[in-house]
Design an enzyme around this catalytic site. Structure first.
Site, PDB file in Angstrom:
ATOM      1  N   SER A  21       0.834  -1.217   0.000  1.00 23.62           N
ATOM      2  CA  SER A  21       0.000   0.000   0.000  1.00 23.62           C
ATOM      3  C   SER A  21       0.865   1.263   0.000  1.00 23.62           C
ATOM      4  CB  SER A  21      -0.888   0.031   1.248  1.00 23.62           C
ATOM      5  OG  SER A  21      -1.863  -0.968   1.176  1.00 23.62           O
ATOM      6  N   ARG A  25       1.573   4.311  -2.937  1.00 19.25           N
ATOM      7  CA  ARG A  25       1.353   5.721  -2.602  1.00 19.25           C
ATOM      8  C   ARG A  25       2.636   6.531  -2.712  1.00 19.25           C
ATOM      9  NH1 ARG A  25      -2.477   2.642  -0.289  1.00 19.25           N
ATOM     10  NH2 ARG A  25      -4.470   3.530   0.412  1.00 19.25           N
ATOM     11  N   GLY A  92      -6.013  -3.290  -8.023  1.00 23.57           N
ATOM     12  CA  GLY A  92      -7.149  -2.449  -7.645  1.00 23.57           C
ATOM     13  C   GLY A  92      -6.676  -1.142  -7.035  1.00 23.57           C
ATOM     14  N   SER A 166     -13.547   1.284   2.780  1.00 21.63           N
ATOM     15  CA  SER A 166     -12.515   1.055   1.759  1.00 21.63           C
ATOM     16  C   SER A 166     -11.479   2.164   1.760  1.00 21.63           C
ATOM     17  CB  SER A 166     -13.159   0.963   0.367  1.00 21.63           C
ATOM     18  OG  SER A 166     -12.170   1.112  -0.621  1.00 21.63           O
ATOM     19  N   ASP A 311      -7.005  -7.927   4.526  1.00 17.89           N
ATOM     20  CA  ASP A 311      -6.188  -8.744   3.607  1.00 17.89           C
ATOM     21  C   ASP A 311      -5.648 -10.005   4.286  1.00 17.89           C
ATOM     22  OD1 ASP A 311      -6.627  -6.992   1.563  1.00 17.89           O
ATOM     23  OD2 ASP A 311      -4.736  -5.907   1.816  1.00 17.89           O
ATOM     24  N   ARG A 342     -13.074 -13.948  -2.015  1.00 20.15           N
ATOM     25  CA  ARG A 342     -12.228 -14.693  -1.073  1.00 20.15           C
ATOM     26  C   ARG A 342     -13.034 -15.538  -0.091  1.00 20.15           C
ATOM     27  NH1 ARG A 342      -7.353 -10.223  -0.295  1.00 20.15           N
ATOM     28  NH2 ARG A 342      -6.266 -10.823  -2.212  1.00 20.15           N
ATOM     29  N   ARG A 384      -2.918 -13.834  -2.448  1.00 21.75           N
ATOM     30  CA  ARG A 384      -3.059 -14.177  -1.017  1.00 21.75           C
ATOM     31  C   ARG A 384      -3.647 -15.582  -0.821  1.00 21.75           C
ATOM     32  NH1 ARG A 384      -1.204  -9.442   0.941  1.00 21.75           N
ATOM     33  NH2 ARG A 384      -2.045  -7.561   0.008  1.00 21.75           N
TER      34      ARG A 384
HETATM   35  C1  S3P Z   1      -5.675  -1.153   0.022  1.00 20.78           C
HETATM   36  C2  S3P Z   1      -6.923  -1.187   0.572  1.00 20.78           C
HETATM   37  C3  S3P Z   1      -7.702  -2.419   0.734  1.00 20.78           C
HETATM   38  C4  S3P Z   1      -6.832  -3.663   0.626  1.00 20.78           C
HETATM   39  C5  S3P Z   1      -5.912  -3.583  -0.551  1.00 20.78           C
HETATM   40  C6  S3P Z   1      -4.989  -2.377  -0.433  1.00 20.78           C
HETATM   41  C7  S3P Z   1      -4.987   0.139  -0.115  1.00 20.78           C
HETATM   42  O1  S3P Z   1      -8.681  -2.476  -0.284  1.00 20.78           O
HETATM   43  O2  S3P Z   1      -7.636  -4.799   0.545  1.00 20.78           O
HETATM   44  O3  S3P Z   1      -5.113  -4.752  -0.626  1.00 20.78           O
HETATM   45  O4  S3P Z   1      -3.767   0.155  -0.371  1.00 20.78           O
HETATM   46  O5  S3P Z   1      -5.650   1.172   0.054  1.00 20.78           O
HETATM   47  P1  S3P Z   1     -10.133  -1.804  -0.113  1.00 20.78           P
HETATM   48  O6  S3P Z   1      -9.998  -0.350  -0.061  1.00 20.78           O
HETATM   49  O7  S3P Z   1     -10.892  -2.246  -1.353  1.00 20.78           O
HETATM   50  O8  S3P Z   1     -10.706  -2.391   1.135  1.00 20.78           O
END
Ligand code: S3P
Length: 425
Positions: A21, A25, A92, A166, A311, A342, A384
């Site tokens: 994460s 960023r 994502g 989220s 996660d 999942r 995962r």
């Molecule tokens: C993440 C947020 C989570 C997590 C993903 C990474 C992030 O997703 O499951 O692996 O870096 O902001 P969600 O925002 O869909 O919950």
């Protein structure tokens, strides 16, 4: 591939790779800030490389020395229309956070991804971004990738109560709010990982956080920084669980990020009676985690802790198969829209190895303790799920576990199998 089974024990120490994460960023913030940034311990896994390549394609001045990544940011306005659609791979996080950044860019961009990403919901970001003045649509007017976004220089601030917990949606809206004229107010459903808030401040921006309410007034200019990415607790989690359930084990995981919005798994392990010690470093942000083989008891997981371990739920499910009693995981419907569903993937694959596990609408019910046996399983393309299944295989005696689509593990942990081999006694 054939997985390693019947481990005789795991012993030793392991340095954990950079947080996924925060790696995403770090490239994003460095690119939208003004001036030079340097990024240390960037996670060189497929997902984060999707972000790196996307920002290169957006005109980012990025010099990758292999050790440190240097980024010369020229502000949001420095981003340029790419010459081709951008490949989000499986990520994502790249897709959703980038959507918030592109919201304020006066050009059209199309984002596409792999089969799994192309099934994941994007309206959760596009609906609030539309309220801010962004135009965009998914393929054939659905919410799915390929997604075309038409940003605007005249972004409106937003007052938004989030319908889902989220961090990706929250972060997308914060990136858009940094470019909007006026104050945005975002109310989270549950508190989720706060890396975007922390990094906004680290890059010299202003954001007010009051419980689940965030206030940010745009437009803001950010300044380049030095970032040292801490180790990923979500990667460490597989070894934490392996150390607890494989007989004759004691392992120390070094350089693990200890951000409070990410440490839910530590609380769960403690509640299950697992032997775990945390030794924070001077910076209090990172530390060593030591685990050893433990007698475990079932627990309940749900409510506000869920986003703090979202996660980790696949590996927590495996942990629960080795705990005495019935573990109930609830409030985790978000699991259905991850790289796979999942809830289904964990149930289906662990059942093949003999686990007693039942899916529910918002989680799982797991009865332990069960002896696992060999079988043919699949990651279903989900990193995962793949790592959870290799961890499960360590418990299998007198049988073989064959994992299909093991390459998915490269999405977040390219050195996973080597790391495991290092700990074998
Ligand atoms: C993440 C947020 C989570 C997590 C993903 C990474 C992030 O997703 O499951 O692996 O870096 O902001 P969600 O925002 O869909 O919950």
């Amino acid at each position: 591939m054939k997985l390693q089974t019947n481990s005789k024990g795991l012993q030793g120490t392991l340095k954990i790779l950079g947080d996924k994460s925060i790696s995403h960023r770090s490239i994003m913030f460095a690119s939208i800030a003004e001036g030079a940034s340097e990024i240390h311990n960037f996670l060189r896994a497929k997902d984060c490389l999707s972000t790196l390549n996307a920002f290169k394609a957006l005109g980012g001045k990025i010099k990758d020395t292999g050790d440190v990544i240097y980024v010369y940011g020229t502000g949001f306005q420095g981003l340029k229309k790419p010459s081709a659609p951008l490949d989000m791979g499986n990520s994502g996080t790249t897709t959703r956070l980038l959507s918030g950044i592109l919201a304020g860019c006066n050009f059209e961009v199309t984002l596409f991804g792999d089969e799994s990403l192309s099934k994941r919901p994007m309206n959760r970001v596009m609906l609030p971004l539309r309220e801010m003045g962004v135009a965009g649509h998914g393929v054939h007017d659905t919410e799915f990738l390929p997604l075309t976004i038409y940003g605007t220089k005249n972004l409106k601030p937003i007052n938004y109560q989030m319908p889902v917990a989220s961090a990706q949606v929250k972060s997308a809206l914060l990136f858009a709010a940094l470019q909007a004229q006026g104050e945005s107010v975002i109310l989270e459903k549950e508190a989720t990982r706060n890396h975007t808030e922390e990094m906004t401040q680290q890059f010299g921006g202003e954001i007010a956080v009051c419980g689940k309410e965030l206030r940010l007034t745009g437009p803001q200019m950010l300044k380049g920084q030095k970032i040292v990415v801490p180790g990923d607790i979500s990667s460490a989690a597989f070894f934490m669980v392996a150390g607890l359930i494989v007989p004759n084990s004691k392992i120390t995981l070094k350089n693990v990020g200890l951000n409070k919005t990410r440490t839910g798994i530590i609380d769960v392990i403690k509640a299950m009676g697992g032997k775990i010690t945390i030794a924070p470093y001077k910076d209090q942000r990172t530390g060593n985690i030591t685990v050893e083989t433990s007698e475990l008891k079932a627990t309940a997981v749900g409510g506000e802790i869920t986003p703090q371990l979202i996660d980790e739920l696949p590996i927590i499910a495996l942990l629960a198969t080795q705990a005495q009693g019935v573990t109930v995981i609830k409030d985790a419907e978000e699991l259905k829209v991850k790289e796979t569903n999942r809830i289904d993937a964990v149930t289906c694959e662990l059942q093949k190895l003999g686990a007693d596990i039942t899916p529910t609408d918002d989680g799982l019910v797991i009865r332990g303790k069960t002896k696992l046996h060999g079988g043919k399983v699949t990651s279903a393309g989900d990193h995962r799920i793949g790592m959870m299944l290799q961890t499960a295989a360590l418990l299998v005696q007198g049988g073989q576990v064959e994992l299909e689509r093991s390459e998915a593990i490269n999405i977040s942990f390219p050195t996973f199998f080597e790391s495991l081999a290092k700990l074998e006694v």
